[in-house]
Design an enzyme around this catalytic site. Structure first.
Site, short mmCIF file in Angstrom:
data_model
loop_
_atom_site.label_atom_id
_atom_site.label_comp_id
_atom_site.label_asym_id
_atom_site.label_seq_id
_atom_site.Cartn_x
_atom_site.Cartn_y
_atom_site.Cartn_z
N LYS A 1 15.90 0.09 -3.36
CA LYS A 1 14.73 -0.77 -3.58
C LYS A 1 15.25 -2.15 -3.94
O LYS A 1 16.35 -2.29 -4.46
CB LYS A 1 13.90 -0.23 -4.75
CG LYS A 1 12.42 -0.55 -4.64
CD LYS A 1 11.73 0.46 -3.75
CE LYS A 1 10.28 0.12 -3.53
NZ LYS A 1 9.61 1.17 -2.75
N ASP B 1 7.23 -3.97 0.78
CA ASP B 1 6.54 -3.29 -0.33
C ASP B 1 5.48 -4.31 -0.78
O ASP B 1 5.07 -5.15 0.04
CB ASP B 1 7.56 -2.94 -1.43
CG ASP B 1 7.05 -1.89 -2.41
OD1 ASP B 1 7.11 -0.70 -2.11
OD2 ASP B 1 6.55 -2.28 -3.49
N1 GLU Z 1 7.95 0.36 0.30
C1 GLU Z 1 7.70 1.58 1.00
C2 GLU Z 1 7.97 2.77 0.11
O1 GLU Z 1 7.85 2.69 -1.04
C3 GLU Z 1 8.43 1.67 2.33
C4 GLU Z 1 9.91 1.59 2.30
C5 GLU Z 1 10.57 1.59 3.68
O2 GLU Z 1 9.88 1.64 4.70
O3 GLU Z 1 11.78 1.53 3.70
O4 GLU Z 1 8.29 3.84 0.53
#
Ligand code: GLU
Length: 310
Positions: A44, A84
């Protein structure tokens, strides 16, 4: 858990971003990504930059600066960011452009959530919201029930919320409320999705604008969707948004099912109450894994220089 594959997770641009927030999101992402069964480890990232009220040019400049440092840490076989909160296709485009400018490489697999016209995957924008609703439908099926005819609320009005609303309506549920950080729109007739999309995705405006054309709806400033009586709630906004107090209102109003579209939106006190009252519960780690799963499929398409159908 990079043993599984490159680190994968969203980038978040929001004033509440801190190292603690990013650490817990990354920790959750490890389990979520494992549940997809695809080859992606967890990660993240983000910044406490506040995109609200910024022009396209200011957003572009921020994304470029951000990538000027980030580029050394990412790569299609090391760490693959997506969007996100506060990071959508527009931001991914600016980030990708800067990555390409610095490295000289058209390396599609370095970011996901790209636009369809240059390596993005069909269904990626819809996936998280749709997946959350499919998950809820499966929970109800186990209980001999279905979403059809259920009165629902969805918190948030971003990507996840909008496509959760779309799929709920397709399943015959009546979605009466959604929200942004300023307040809640309550439309007793059921939300007008086309208008919501116009306001949020095209005009990038605040939710109170809904009332401009739909005067029968109510805009409740400072209020949350959990103040609206419903049978099912889909928290699709942010972490810890559904508090113990909200949970009490939800249960008192006849609430039966909560399915998390956001990452960890249900506070611990709310969870305890839901367990006590046998509220059906879909935890985000499983219920919102659709987004990152389709991101992994985007990487597969990029690796094969191909595109798949919806
Ligand atoms: N932000 C999204 C999640 O929490 C997607 C992350 C992604 O596609 O890598 O899963």
């Amino acid at each position: 858990n990079s043993a599984l594959g490159p680190h994968k997770g969203g980038l978040r641009f929001h004033p509440t971003v801190s190292l603690d927030v990013i650490k817990f999101l990354a920790y959750e992402q490890v389990f979520k990504n494992s549940l997809t069964g695809l080859q992606i480890g967890g990660g993240k990232g983000g910044s406490d930059f506040n995109p609200r009220g910024r022009s396209d040019r200011e957003i572009m400049r921020f994304c470029q600066s951000f990538m000027t440092n980030l580029y050394r840490h990412i790569g299609s076989s090391t760490d693959v960011p997506a969007g996100d909160i506060g990071v959508s296709g527009r931001e991914i485009g600016y980030l990708f452009g800067q990555y390409k400018r610095i490295t000289g490489k058209y390396e599609l697999g370095v970011l996901t959530g790209k636009d369809i016209s240059w390596g993005g995957s069909l269904a990626r924008v819809e996936a998280t919201g749709y997946g959350c609703v499919y998950f809820a439908q499966e929970i109800l099926k186990e209980a001999g029930d279905e979403l059809k005819g259920k009165r629902c609320v969805v918190s948030g009005s971003g990507n996840v919320a909008i496509y959760a609303i779309e799929k709920l309506q397709e399943f015959g549920a009546v979605v009466v409320a959604c929200s942004d950080s300023d307040g809640t729109i309550y439309d007793p007739k059921g939300l007008d999705l086309k208008l919501l999309q116009e306001i949020k995705e095209v005009r990038r405006e605040r939710l109170y604008k809904y009332k401009d054309t739909h005067s029968h709806a109510e805009y409740r400033k400072g209020s949350k969707v959990y103040d609206v009586e419903c049978e099912c709630a889909f928290p699709c906004a942010t972490q810890n948004e559904l508090t113990g107090e909200d949970a009490q209102k939800f249960v008192a109003g006849g609430g039966r099912l909560v399915c998390e579209g956001a990452n960890m939106p249900t506070a611990p006190e709310a969870l305890t109450l839901f367990r006590e009252k046998n509220v059906l519960f879909g935890p985000g780690k499983a219920a919102n894994a659709g987004g990152v799963a389709v991101s992994a499929l985007e990487m597969q398409q990029n690796a094969g220089w191909g595109t798949w159908t919806f």
